[in-house]
Design a protein around this motif. Structure first.
Motif, PDB file in Angstrom:
ATOM      1  N   SER A  43      33.918   1.877  64.940  1.00 50.45           N
ATOM      2  CA  SER A  43      34.350   0.482  64.731  1.00 50.45           C
ATOM      3  C   SER A  43      33.362  -0.308  63.881  1.00 50.45           C
ATOM      4  O   SER A  43      33.748  -1.260  63.210  1.00 50.45           O
ATOM      5  N   SER A  44      32.062   0.082  63.911  1.00 44.81           N
ATOM      6  CA  SER A  44      31.050  -0.651  63.145  1.00 44.81           C
ATOM      7  C   SER A  44      30.444   0.173  62.016  1.00 44.81           C
ATOM      8  O   SER A  44      29.478  -0.262  61.387  1.00 44.81           O
ATOM      9  N   LEU A  45      30.993   1.352  61.745  1.00 48.23           N
ATOM     10  CA  LEU A  45      30.365   2.255  60.785  1.00 48.23           C
ATOM     11  C   LEU A  45      30.965   2.130  59.388  1.00 48.23           C
ATOM     12  O   LEU A  45      32.153   1.858  59.226  1.00 48.23           O
ATOM     13  N   THR A  46      30.131   2.354  58.382  1.00 52.23           N
ATOM     14  CA  THR A  46      30.614   2.430  57.010  1.00 52.23           C
ATOM     15  C   THR A  46      31.297   3.786  56.804  1.00 52.23           C
ATOM     16  O   THR A  46      31.179   4.687  57.633  1.00 52.23           O
ATOM     17  N   ALA A  47      31.974   3.936  55.677  1.00 57.94           N
ATOM     18  CA  ALA A  47      32.666   5.200  55.386  1.00 57.94           C
ATOM     19  C   ALA A  47      31.684   6.368  55.358  1.00 57.94           C
ATOM     20  O   ALA A  47      31.966   7.451  55.889  1.00 57.94           O
ATOM     21  N   ALA A  48      30.508   6.150  54.763  1.00 52.92           N
ATOM     22  CA  ALA A  48      29.501   7.226  54.702  1.00 52.92           C
ATOM     23  C   ALA A  48      28.994   7.572  56.099  1.00 52.92           C
ATOM     24  O   ALA A  48      28.774   8.749  56.419  1.00 52.92           O
ATOM     25  N   GLU A  49      28.816   6.559  56.934  1.00 57.16           N
ATOM     26  CA  GLU A  49      28.336   6.794  58.300  1.00 57.16           C
ATOM     27  C   GLU A  49      29.395   7.503  59.142  1.00 57.16           C
ATOM     28  O   GLU A  49      29.070   8.306  60.017  1.00 57.16           O
ATOM     29  N   VAL A  50      30.671   7.191  58.877  1.00 59.20           N
ATOM     30  CA  VAL A  50      31.755   7.895  59.578  1.00 59.20           C
ATOM     31  C   VAL A  50      31.709   9.379  59.254  1.00 59.20           C
ATOM     32  O   VAL A  50      31.833  10.235  60.138  1.00 59.20           O
ATOM     33  N   GLU A  51      31.509   9.700  57.967  1.00 61.52           N
ATOM     34  CA  GLU A  51      31.414  11.110  57.573  1.00 61.52           C
ATOM     35  C   GLU A  51      30.228  11.790  58.252  1.00 61.52           C
ATOM     36  O   GLU A  51      30.311  12.942  58.686  1.00 61.52           O
ATOM     37  N   ALA A  52      29.107  11.071  58.349  1.00 63.31           N
ATOM     38  CA  ALA A  52      27.926  11.628  59.027  1.00 63.31           C
ATOM     39  C   ALA A  52      28.229  11.880  60.499  1.00 63.31           C
ATOM     40  O   ALA A  52      27.830  12.914  61.057  1.00 63.31           O
TER      41      ALA A  52
END
Length: 502
Positions: free
Chosen positions: A174-183
């Motif tokens: 819910s609070s993550l960027t697209a790059a952080e979601v991939e991580a």
């Protein structure tokens, strides 16, 4: 050996006036990602809190690795290898990252008759865990130095540090960027390969269909069914979640934008790294979407317009008259309302009642003799909004923190509607809300626009902006890079403007 690592059967949990769980079921296989879905208020988080020992079940049983167990509390759950990353973070920002990872279970050492925290081992272990989940953070750094999304990743590292066999992730992106979601997805994939059973709660259909192996759907506290993810479609999931088909994700709108009522000219933050030289117009009865990537300064701009952040230059005009907005009271007095991005931190007053939360911004309208609150009028206001916005609650006296996210958001909208604003700024109005509640919020927004109220809506969901906006203002790096007519907006032209860095 049981086929399932953990099973929950016929779970019942009742709170005053609400039966939150009514015969709920869940079965987790080793080495799988099991999505748990349902509308807000369906009982997902309550079921997980029963699994994690935060709540004690009224009825039902839990089987863990084939044996019936009673989970007495979160520490008992952790000791058994069950970890949970909560949707609403509760970090200790003034303590270090390492201390946050090991809070409540610090490694210790003997110093004569004393038992002390072994800080050296704690930081060594924290460094290993952070490396394991691909986080390049210094374990001794203060947690408060991180962003909200980075804190969320530290919470995941904390769960991994417990060497868990079952990991519950409640709205982890819910609070993550697209790059952080991939991580995060990379971490989840590695944990799955190690045999960890992962419960993944999310309202994001694309994530669910991409990452999960099985999906269990709940509705009104009851178990609806479990299916293999590969056999599911978005339409099927929505139908099972809400008990009806949603033929359209967005309501038909009857608003017709009129004359310009709100103008912003050359608006510039006191912070040189924030918004600068922003100019735009807002029409009566218009829904103006605001798009941009993380760091575009959309929230900061809206907080500036509402008087929460200082500015050094620029003008705000309402119906041709220049406004001086130096604090939120100035904005409220000029018929401007703002629904903030983080309803938990800056929206709801959690320990107060629904009645208190609805009336708090307009109490001066409900005074008897200028000194005493007119409780009867306040109750009428609350009941009117409960009916009008379909707020699900046992009573106006219920604490707002006990409501689902969607119902909390409706209460906050009610708070501002009680002031009858002309300009309504909405920052991520449907974040963390299920698809059924989203539709209800969209209907409320559409109806406000139809009544002639002007809406500024920030959203990180591209489809939401395209589906709801008359025009979309795109920001990048603190600047407005373009405004697109709603009929011409698509993901490509929005992203082109959203990535126009200087």
């Amino acid at each position: 050996m049981s086929e399932y690592r953990l099973e929950m059967h016929d779970v019942v949990k009742t709170f005053p006036g609400v039966k939150a769980l009514d015969g709920a079921q869940l079965k987790l296989r080793p080495g799988t990602v099991h999505a748990l879905m349902g509308e807000n208020g369906a009982g997902k988080s309550t079921l997980m809190k029963c699994m994690f020992g935060i709540y004690h079940m009224d009825e039902g049983e839990v089987l863990y690795e084939g044996e019936k167990v009673q989970i007495k509390g979160p520490l008992d759950a952790l000791n058994r290898g069950i970890a949970m990353v909560h949707q609403e973070l509760q970090p200790i920002p003034e303590r270090s990252i390492g201390e946050n990872i090991y809070v409540g279970r610090y490694p210790t050492k003997k110093a004569g008759p004393l038992t002390l925290i072994d800080h050296e081992k704690m930081y060594e272990d924290a460094a290993k865990v952070l490396e394991e989940v691909h986080l390049n953070f210094e374990p001794k750094a203060k947690l408060g130095s991180l962003s909200v999304s980075q804190m969320q990743l530290v919470e995941i590292a904390k769960a991994v540090s417990a060497d868990c066999k079952v990991l519950i992730l409640d709205e982890p992106t819910s609070s993550l960027t697209a790059a952080e979601v991939e991580a995060l997805f990379t971490i989840i994939g590695e944990l799955r390969e190690k045999g960890v059973s992962i419960v993944y709660i999310s309202h994001k259909m694309d994530e669910i269909l991409r990452i999960s192996d099985e999906v269990t759907i709940m509705r009104d506290g009851q178990y609806i069914g479990t299916w293999a993810s590969k056999d599911l479609t978005t339409d099927f999931i929505i139908t099972k979640m809400v008990g009806r088909a949603l033929s359209e994700l967005y309501p038909a709108r009857g608003n017709t934008p009129g004359e310009v009522v709100f103008e912003v000219e050359d608006f510039t933050s006191i912070n040189p790294k924030s918004f600068r030289h922003v100019s735009f117009q807002l029409k009566k009865g218009e829904i103006l979407g605001v798009a941009g990537l993380v760091g575009a300064q959309r929230t900061e701009l809206m907080e500036g317009l509402f008087g929460l952040r200082a500015h050094t230059a620029g003008r705000i005009k309402y119906k041709g008259k220049e406004l001086k907005v130096n604090q939120p009271r100035d904005a409220i007095n000029n018929k401007i309302a703002m629904l903030t991005e983080d309803r938990r931190a800056t929206g709801i007053l959690g320990v107060l009642s629904i009645a208190d939360n609805v009336s708090i911004a307009s109490l001066d309208q409900y005074l008897i003799g200028g000194v005493m609150l007119d409780d009867a009028k306040i109750e009428n206001l609350v009941q009117e909004n409960v009916a009008k916005l379909s707020i699900k609650t046992p009573s106006s006296k219920t604490q707002i923190q006990s409501l689902s996210g969607g119902n909390q958001q409706k209460v906050l909208i009610s708070r501002w509607l009680a002031n009858n604003p002309d300009i309504f700024i909405m920052d991520e109005p449907t974040r963390g809300i299920d698809v059924g509640a989203k539709y209800e919020i969209y209907c409320i927004i559409a109806e406000m626009a139809k009544q002639g109220k002007s809406i500024i809506m920030i959203s990180s969901e591209m489809s939401e902006l395209i589906g709801m906006s008359d025009r979309i203002m795109v920001m990048c790096d603190g600047r407005v890079t373009g405004i697109i007519d709603g009929k011409e907006a698509n993901q490509e032209n929005i992203m082109t403007l959203a990535t126009q860095f200087e």
